[in-house]
Design an enzyme around this catalytic site. Structure first.
Site, PDB file in Angstrom:
ATOM      1  N   GLY A   1      10.626 -10.572   3.768  1.00  0.00           N
ATOM      2  CA  GLY A   1       9.362 -11.005   4.375  1.00  0.00           C
ATOM      3  C   GLY A   1       8.198 -10.069   4.117  1.00  0.00           C
ATOM      4  O   GLY A   1       7.044 -10.492   4.065  1.00  0.00           O
TER       5      GLY A   1
ATOM      6  N   LYS B   1       0.250 -16.697 -11.765  1.00  0.00           N
ATOM      7  CA  LYS B   1       0.315 -17.632 -10.628  1.00  0.00           C
ATOM      8  C   LYS B   1      -0.942 -17.402  -9.814  1.00  0.00           C
ATOM      9  O   LYS B   1      -1.270 -16.262  -9.479  1.00  0.00           O
ATOM     10  CB  LYS B   1       1.547 -17.383  -9.767  1.00  0.00           C
ATOM     11  CG  LYS B   1       1.565 -18.302  -8.528  1.00  0.00           C
ATOM     12  CD  LYS B   1       2.895 -18.291  -7.809  1.00  0.00           C
ATOM     13  CE  LYS B   1       2.957 -17.268  -6.716  1.00  0.00           C
ATOM     14  NZ  LYS B   1       4.105 -17.482  -5.799  1.00  0.00           N
TER      15      LYS B   1
END
Ligand code: NAD
Length: 321
Positions: free
Chosen positions: A220, A67
């Site tokens: 996060g 990616k």
């Protein structure tokens, strides 16, 4: 070669596909059949952008690729999302490019699948209240995926920017869950499962606010210096992660590690729980914490599903390189 657009990814890959793909690849990572290569992430000195690659190979699923993308903070003013990525899949037998797949929706859905897999395997079966810390782009995806794992009766939420909470409240309403904005100590006192998905660089949830038996999915913290929870809370919990090497360096555990509160040996790959080589939660009072750092193999797993489903449905563009 196939081209699978963002719109097609949205049309063909659902939450259950992403859950299965992510669960399988976590399992393959733990059994040594799949591995991530070192991550590259660089400030390019243009447009204030951070750009990089995440790549890996899943020998069990025969998925090879990368990616590529990053974060362009000025995109929002151009009507684009700040995170931008594209997945490239290669034929592991020949090295030929197999597919180019839009990576933005897939990133959101694979990240939601990771916390959802952790809830499925680690949260108490009788969990009733879901706590959300964060209300940005990802939060709605995390909420929808989590809600499918337990019979939640209510969502309590806190966000650093309170004006963002109504959008998350609308997602809760859409899936039929009452939603209440609360302070963080109340969130800890009420929630049986807590998902944190923020860009925070300081602890938002303190150990004394969280009750015994809670499962936390800290999603996060994916970079050195980011932080969402008290290191004492990490030390008090049984810690699981997608990839131990990332958890100790760029994940939530980095702070408890650097303070000497826990060591690498205290962290278990969630794939071991999936594979049954670790029992996971062993009591109703145990606090479990999933340190979801985000690995390239998650992206490749969902992109491979997108390419297959799009090809089967005639929704992929075919081109000759
Ligand atoms: P976003 O920009 O849409 O939302 C950011 C969130 O963080 C909002 O809730 C905002 O209020 C909050 N926030 C911002 N500054 C804060 C501060 N100083 N203290 C506390 N909260 C603060 O981003 P997003 O797409 O929702 O992603 C949230 C975070 O998740 C990002 O940090 C991102 O890097 C990370 N992320 C992790 C993975 C993974 O696989 N682990 C995947 C995608 C995103």
């Amino acid at each position: 070669m196939l081209i699978v657009s963002e719109e097609t990814c949205k049309a063909v890959v659902g939450r259950s596909d992403a859950f299965a793909a992510v669960e399988n690849v976590f399992s393959a990572m733990a059994s040594g059949d799949a591995y991530n290569f070192p991550v590259i992430r660089e400030a390019i000195g243009h447009a204030d952008a951070l750009y990089g690659f995440k790549s890996g190979f899943d020998r069990a699923g025969l998925v090879l690729g990368l990616k590529s993308g990053g974060y362009w903070p000025g995109n929002i003013d151009k009507g684009l999302t700040n995170h931008q990525s594209t997945v490239f899949l290669f034929d592991p037998d020949t090295g030929q490019l197999q597919a180019l797949v839009g990576g933005n929706y897939l990133t959101a859905i694979r990240t939601a699948a990771a916390s959802s897999v952790s809830i499925a395997h680690l949260a108490r079966k009788d969990a009733k209240v879901l706590g959300m810390v964060g209300a940005g782009h990802q939060a709605g995806f995390q909420l929808r995926a989590a809600a499918e794992q337990r019979d939640f009766e209510k969502v309590v939420a806190w966000n650093f920017h309170p004006d963002m909470l109504p959008k998350l409240g609308a997602v809760a309403e859409e899936i039929g869950l009452p939603f209440e904005a609360v302070e963080r100590d109340q969130l800890g006192a009420e929630a049986d499962v807590i998902i944190s998905i923020t860009s925070a660089h300081d602890a938002l949830m303190m150990k004394d606010w969280v009750k015994p038996g809670t499962h936390l999915a800290c999603m996060g913290t994916d970079t050195k210096g980011k932080q969402e929870v008290d290191p004492a809370l990490v030390a008090a919990a049984t810690v699981f992660t997608d990839e131990i090497a990332q958890s100790t360096t760029i994940g939530e555990a980095q702070h408890a590690i650097s303070k000497g509160l826990i060591s690498e040996a205290d962290i278990t790959s969630i794939g071991e729980v999936i594979n049954g080589t670790h029992p996971g939660r062993t009591s109703d009072a145990e606090i479990t914490l999933f340190d979801g750092t985000g690995v390239g193999l998650q992206d490749l797993a969902v992109a491979s599903v997108a390419a297959r489903l799009a090809e089967e449905g005639g929704q992929a563009q075919q081109i000759q390189l």
